[in-house]
Design a protein around this motif. Structure first.
Motif, short mmCIF file in Angstrom:
data_model
loop_
_atom_site.label_atom_id
_atom_site.label_comp_id
_atom_site.label_asym_id
_atom_site.label_seq_id
_atom_site.Cartn_x
_atom_site.Cartn_y
_atom_site.Cartn_z
N SER A 138 0.85 -1.20 0.00
CA SER A 138 0.00 0.00 0.00
C SER A 138 0.88 1.25 0.00
N CYS A 139 0.57 2.15 -0.92
CA CYS A 139 1.32 3.40 -1.04
C CYS A 139 0.42 4.61 -0.74
N ALA A 140 -0.78 4.36 -0.23
CA ALA A 140 -1.71 5.44 0.15
C ALA A 140 -2.50 4.95 1.36
N GLY A 141 -3.07 5.90 2.10
CA GLY A 141 -3.80 5.53 3.31
C GLY A 141 -2.82 5.06 4.36
N THR A 142 -2.89 3.79 4.75
CA THR A 142 -1.90 3.21 5.65
C THR A 142 -0.71 2.76 4.80
N ILE A 143 0.37 3.52 4.88
CA ILE A 143 1.53 3.30 4.01
C ILE A 143 2.32 2.07 4.46
N GLY A 144 2.74 1.25 3.46
CA GLY A 144 3.69 0.18 3.73
C GLY A 144 3.13 -1.15 4.14
N GLU A 145 1.81 -1.33 4.10
CA GLU A 145 1.24 -2.65 4.39
C GLU A 145 1.51 -3.59 3.21
N THR A 146 2.01 -4.78 3.52
CA THR A 146 2.36 -5.74 2.46
C THR A 146 1.42 -6.96 2.50
N TYR A 147 1.21 -7.56 1.33
CA TYR A 147 0.34 -8.74 1.24
C TYR A 147 0.76 -9.55 0.03
N MET A 148 1.08 -10.82 0.27
CA MET A 148 1.43 -11.73 -0.83
C MET A 148 0.15 -12.41 -1.32
N LEU A 149 -0.16 -12.19 -2.59
CA LEU A 149 -1.39 -12.75 -3.14
C LEU A 149 -1.32 -14.28 -3.14
N PRO A 150 -2.36 -14.95 -2.63
CA PRO A 150 -2.36 -16.41 -2.59
C PRO A 150 -2.60 -17.02 -3.97
N GLN A 151 -2.46 -18.33 -4.03
CA GLN A 151 -2.58 -19.03 -5.31
C GLN A 151 -3.96 -18.89 -5.96
N ASP A 152 -5.00 -18.73 -5.13
CA ASP A 152 -6.34 -18.64 -5.71
C ASP A 152 -6.76 -17.22 -6.04
N ALA A 153 -5.86 -16.27 -5.89
CA ALA A 153 -6.16 -14.89 -6.29
C ALA A 153 -6.14 -14.79 -7.81
N SER A 154 -7.01 -13.96 -8.34
CA SER A 154 -7.09 -13.83 -9.80
C SER A 154 -6.02 -12.87 -10.32
N VAL A 155 -5.63 -13.09 -11.58
CA VAL A 155 -4.72 -12.15 -12.25
C VAL A 155 -5.44 -10.81 -12.39
N GLY A 156 -4.73 -9.74 -12.17
CA GLY A 156 -5.34 -8.42 -12.30
C GLY A 156 -4.28 -7.36 -12.54
N ILE A 157 -4.64 -6.12 -12.24
CA ILE A 157 -3.67 -5.03 -12.31
C ILE A 157 -3.71 -4.28 -10.99
N ILE A 158 -2.66 -3.52 -10.71
CA ILE A 158 -2.62 -2.68 -9.50
C ILE A 158 -3.11 -1.27 -9.85
N ASN A 159 -3.72 -0.61 -8.87
CA ASN A 159 -4.13 0.78 -9.10
C ASN A 159 -3.03 1.74 -8.65
N GLN A 160 -3.36 3.02 -8.68
CA GLN A 160 -2.35 4.06 -8.40
C GLN A 160 -1.79 3.99 -6.99
N ALA A 161 -2.53 3.37 -6.05
CA ALA A 161 -2.14 3.39 -4.64
C ALA A 161 -1.34 2.16 -4.23
N LEU A 162 -0.89 1.36 -5.19
CA LEU A 162 -0.16 0.13 -4.86
C LEU A 162 1.20 0.07 -5.55
N MET A 163 2.09 -0.70 -4.96
CA MET A 163 3.34 -1.10 -5.60
C MET A 163 3.32 -2.62 -5.69
N ARG A 164 3.80 -3.16 -6.82
CA ARG A 164 3.89 -4.60 -7.00
C ARG A 164 5.34 -5.04 -6.87
N VAL A 165 5.54 -6.15 -6.15
CA VAL A 165 6.87 -6.73 -5.99
C VAL A 165 6.81 -8.17 -6.48
N CYS A 166 7.69 -8.52 -7.43
CA CYS A 166 7.79 -9.91 -7.91
C CYS A 166 9.21 -10.39 -7.61
N LEU A 167 9.35 -11.25 -6.60
CA LEU A 167 10.66 -11.71 -6.16
C LEU A 167 11.17 -12.82 -7.08
#
Length: 570
Positions: free
Chosen positions: A186-215
């Motif tokens: 999260s890059c807006a509101g509560t800054i810096g909250e992280t969440y790893m999307l689980p296997q059953d999450a759908s493919v999508g896109i991030i909005n302006q308030a997010l950063m994506r990390v692919c390790l």
């Protein structure tokens, strides 16, 4: 140290390799970095593997990704950080090694390694401004693509949110794709909250308030998130205590941040220990909060308890030689019958008769007495009335119950000047509002307003205050009191304040009367009768009829002296 400080200290120990012991049998972290570098240079990553499992073809998506800025990160030269003769060096690609000792923030164990965040994964912030607006959203359907928001990261729940885009729009936003095993930040509101999307999450896109990390290596995902929490902690410390983090560091700065990387096996031990300790920290934090609350509330609760004991005649012993309070009330009643209402400068009896004031000297006297266990009140020559249900508690034999109106010449309230706030002046006569009545006998004049003398002596003449007037807030925070002293004058008051003008100061200890008005049971009797309107308030009738337990004058003085002695300790 509170729970938050303890958690931060434990996080610091974890990141510095001090939370769990090192195991010499663990594969050194440098080997892990070499595998990550090989994966990165060969573009064999969870990101590229995830492409093949998406609902789009591998060919079309890989082509899109190769053209995206995110993929360009994987082609950047990797760096190697190592120590030689006590000096830390960094070598980027085949360039000459550079001394970076001044960048190293702390010592790490021998089998750990330093690297840059940019060496561990691909990073991407959401689209800017007009690239993604609400007008582009479509209803949810089998073909619609989910738009992830900051609340998904903050609440750790991929199902939240109702924003979707069409497949056509999705094909234009390939740089912002997010998939299972990606970390969203999260890059807006509560800054810096992280969440790893689980296997059953759908493919999508991030909005302006997010950063994506692919390790590049998913095994380090949990540790990466822990270290990211540490980064935010250090950023907050640099900004100062109580400062809110308003944004994630710029990308170039972010990717160049150093991360202390333990061996994979130690990462697992470290995280297991951290989570276990964190449960105890949370328990400690809850206990600390309760203790802080108790420490904050105990003096006030103890003060109220002592005050109640005092007003019930249990704080100081009674002296049988004291003149009974009933005699005192008889003298006060005689004084009321003989006296006329005292008017301050500029106030006429005609104007007062037209005002909303309770003129106590014109009311027939009231006598409250007990007979055969029943409390009666007789007003003038009227038939006595049983008022036992009004009596809140027992009092000593030498005490007496009376009403505020029996002890005062006037109960009235302040006046609102014509024009409201417009009537205030830079200086002149002090004009009290409810916020100036600070409790017990205190006035708070820090936010005092002023009116001119003409307004004070004419339109506001009914509410001109005198020395020894007792004030009570009757709107907003109800029942707060203050005492007007000679040095406070001249003063006036607004309609949110009632004033009680005691009849004879030599027969009543004003401080005792204020303490009585503040004791829990008397406050309860006042507030339970409050007038329920859009804004609850106390009426003058409620205040006038308020019952007060009155001790002999000598005992009033002993009670006040004892209370002041005890309150100094609190």
């Amino acid at each position: 140290m509170d729970g938050k400080q303890l958690k931060n200290s434990i996080l610091q120990w974890a990141i510095q390799g001090k939370l769990v012991p090192q195991n010499p049998k663990d594969e050194p972290a440098q080997k892990l970095l070499e595998r990550i570098a090989a994966s990165r240079n060969g573009d064999v990553s969870p990101w590229s593997e995830a492409i093949g499992s998406s609902k789009n073809s591998k060919k079309s998506l890989s082509t899109s990704l190769r053209g995206a800025k995110a993929t360009k990160q994987s082609k950047a030269l990797s760096s190697r950080i190592y120590r030689e003769n006590g000096v830390w060096y960094e070598q980027v690609g085949t360039a000459a090694p550079k001394d970076i000792s001044d960048e190293i923030p702390f010592e790490i164990p021998e089998n750990w390694a330093w690297c840059r965040l940019g060496d561990l994964g691909l990073y991407r912030k959401g689209p800017f401004g007009s690239s993604l607006t609400k007008s582009m959203f479509v209803p949810k359907s089998d073909k619609a693509v989910k738009v992830y928001e900051q609340k998904n990261a903050i609440k750790k729940d991929y199902t939240l949110g109702d924003y979707y885009i069409s497949p056509e729009k999705f094909n234009t936003m390939q740089s912002f794709i997010v998939r299972p095993n990606d970390i969203i930040v999260s890059c807006a509101g509560t800054i810096g909250e992280t969440y790893m999307l689980p296997q059953d999450a759908s493919v999508g896109i991030i909005n302006q308030a997010l950063m994506r990390v692919c390790l590049y290596d998913l095994e380090i995902a949990d540790y990466w998130q822990l270290f990211f929490e540490y980064i935010l902690l250090k950023k907050a410390e640099m900004k100062g205590a109580g400062s809110a983090i308003k944004n994630i560091p710029p990308f170039e700065v972010f990717k160049s941040l150093l991360i202390a990387l333990p061996p994979i096996q130690e990462q697992k031990r470290l995280l297991e220990k951290y989570r276990k300790v964190l449960k105890h920290v949370e328990e400690f934090d809850e206990a600390q909060e309760q203790l802080d609350k108790l420490n904050k509330e105990l003096p006030e609760a103890l003060k109220k308890s002592i005050l109640q004991e005092a007003i019930q005649g249990k704080l100081v012993p009674q002296n049988p030689k004291d003149e009974p309070a009933q005699k005192l009330l008889e003298r006060i009643a005689a004084s009321r019958n003989e006296s006329s209402l005292s008017l301050p400068k500029g106030m006429s009896s005609t104007s007062l008769r037209g005002a909303k004031a309770t003129k106590q000297s014109k009311n027939p006297p009231s006598r409250i007495y007990r007979e055969n266990g029943v409390w009666y009140e007789q007003i003038g020559t009227a038939t006595p009335k049983d008022i036992s249900d009004e009596i809140p508690f027992e009092i000593p034999e030498t005490w007496a119950w009376c009403r505020i109106k029996d002890l005062s010449t006037l109960v009235t309230k302040g006046t609102t000047p014509r024009g409201g706030n417009v009537a205030y002046t830079e200086c002149g006569i002090g004009f009290l509002r409810a916020e100036n009545v600070a409790g017990f006998d205190c006035l708070n004049k820090r936010s005092l307003k002023y009116v001119d003398e003409e307004t004070h002596y004419n339109f506001l003449q009914r509410s001109i205050l005198q020395a020894n007037d007792i004030l009570i807030t009757i709107a907003g925070t109800l029942g707060r009191t203050a005492l007007v002293r000679q040095e406070d004058l001249p003063l006036n008051a607004n309609q949110a304040i009632a004033l009680i003008r005691p009849i004879r100061n030599d027969e009543i200890n004003l401080t005792y009367l204020i303490y009585a008005l503040n004791c829990p049971e008397i406050q309860k009797c006042l507030l339970v009768q409050k007038k329920i309107t859009a804004i609850p308030n106390l009426t003058l009738e409620i205040i006038s009829d308020c019952l007060i337990p009155l001790p002999p004058l000598a005992e009033q003085k002993r009670i006040v002296a004892k209370l002041e002695q005890l309150f100094k300790v609190l």
